[in-house]
Design an enzyme around this catalytic site. Sequence first.
Site, short mmCIF file in Angstrom:
data_model
loop_
_atom_site.label_atom_id
_atom_site.label_comp_id
_atom_site.label_asym_id
_atom_site.label_seq_id
_atom_site.Cartn_x
_atom_site.Cartn_y
_atom_site.Cartn_z
CE1 TYR A 65 -32.21 45.45 -80.06
CE2 TYR A 65 -33.50 44.42 -78.29
CZ TYR A 65 -32.40 45.16 -78.71
OH TYR A 65 -31.50 45.61 -77.79
NE ARG A 69 -41.36 43.38 -56.25
CZ ARG A 69 -41.95 42.54 -55.38
NH1 ARG A 69 -43.18 42.11 -55.60
NH2 ARG A 69 -41.33 42.14 -54.29
CE LYS A 84 -33.84 51.22 -77.96
NZ LYS A 84 -32.55 50.81 -77.48
CG ASP A 96 -40.09 46.44 -80.26
OD1 ASP A 96 -40.25 47.67 -80.24
OD2 ASP A 96 -39.04 45.88 -79.91
#
Length: 404
Positions: A125, A71, A222, A197
């Site tokens: 968003y 992790r 993206k 963002d």
Amino acid sequence: MGRRSRHAQGAGRGVKDRKPETRLVEAGRRAEWTQGLVNPAVWRASTILFDSVAELNAANPPRDGTLHYGRNGTPTTWALCEALTEMEPGAAMTRLYPSGAAAVAGALLAVLEAGDELLMVDSAYGPTRALCDGVLKRFGVRTTYYDPMIGAGIHALIGEKTRAVFLESPGTHTFEVQDVPAICAAAKARGLVTLIDNTWATPLFFPAIAAGIDLSILACTKYIGGHADLMLGSVTATAAVAPRLEQARRVMGQAGSSDEAWLALRGLRTLDVRLRRHEENGLKVARWLKDQPQVARVLHPALPDCPGHEIWKRDFKGATGLFSVVLAGGDAAARDRLVDALELFGIGYSWGGYESLALPGEFVRTATRPDFEGPLVRFHIGLENPDDLIADLAAALAGYGKSE
Ligand SMILES: Cc1ncc(COP(=O)(O)O)c(C=O)c1O
């Protein structure tokens, strides 16, 4: 293996001194992580084995570059984190999350606590809004939505309990370009944390931390990935907020997988050429759409009709391939038929892959009303020949407004 030392840590002038395109190619390729290959391998790991308890203890506290536990990263994820940090001058650290939405949540939960107020851009968003109105509200954080075009006027909204300002520029579906330096200056004067963002521009077209942002968030899903085949998010932080971000990430168990990081790293190396072509194709299609009688307005940051276009010209190094079109007349049903009639445009969520997409543009506003009427379509312009895309659009638009 003779040339490995060229990418050794601290070798030569260092990646930081190079131009952004060079940093995209060089950053994160430390010899100890690539072992002589061009790219680091996919290091899949949960348990890391140590030779002794003393060695295990020496790996604490976890830190990048020292294997500790899956992790807390592997050479694959560290390489991507280091590359993303190098793309944001002024940044100290990057952390990975399993998606862009997880990165938004991870960043907000790292800086907010019960009783705080968050200033959230009204054009955010959808799932970011839902996080604020759901989970954050339940945990005692109040969200006030603000006009994306507010600029320095944000200072009037800052109260005793305001802790953070969240930006997204340009806005989802409606593409308002925000005055990031002005908002950050006002926030900084009151000791607030700023988050953005930055998925549309990526740090290549808008290095957000240099503009005053503390936490720069990407849905690597993206453009960083670029091929519509991975889910990953990142948060890049200044030194002041990095420890808080990392502490929250670790206890909330958030990590990006090595497989996704490897794909994202591969995408990152070609980001410059892909974005330049998305920009060129997108502008060609957007300019053509602007001249069609069925189109009332094109909301593309690089075109004058877009709110904040002047700010885009001042602050951004380019435009990517995502923009919206306001149709002239018609209703949602006619708009949906138009989208259905397109042959080269996929219908689906997300964007930033090599392929073109069209999506009915639906959005929620509570602080402002957009200054247009009419149904919206969001286009992602991919790497196809734009003349083919225009021919497809022309055929579909010819039937617009004609009932079934
Ligand atoms: C602007 C923006 N931010 C964040 C996200 C979320 O990213 P992900 O789909 O990786 O959760 C998206 C996804 O469409 C987005 O468009």
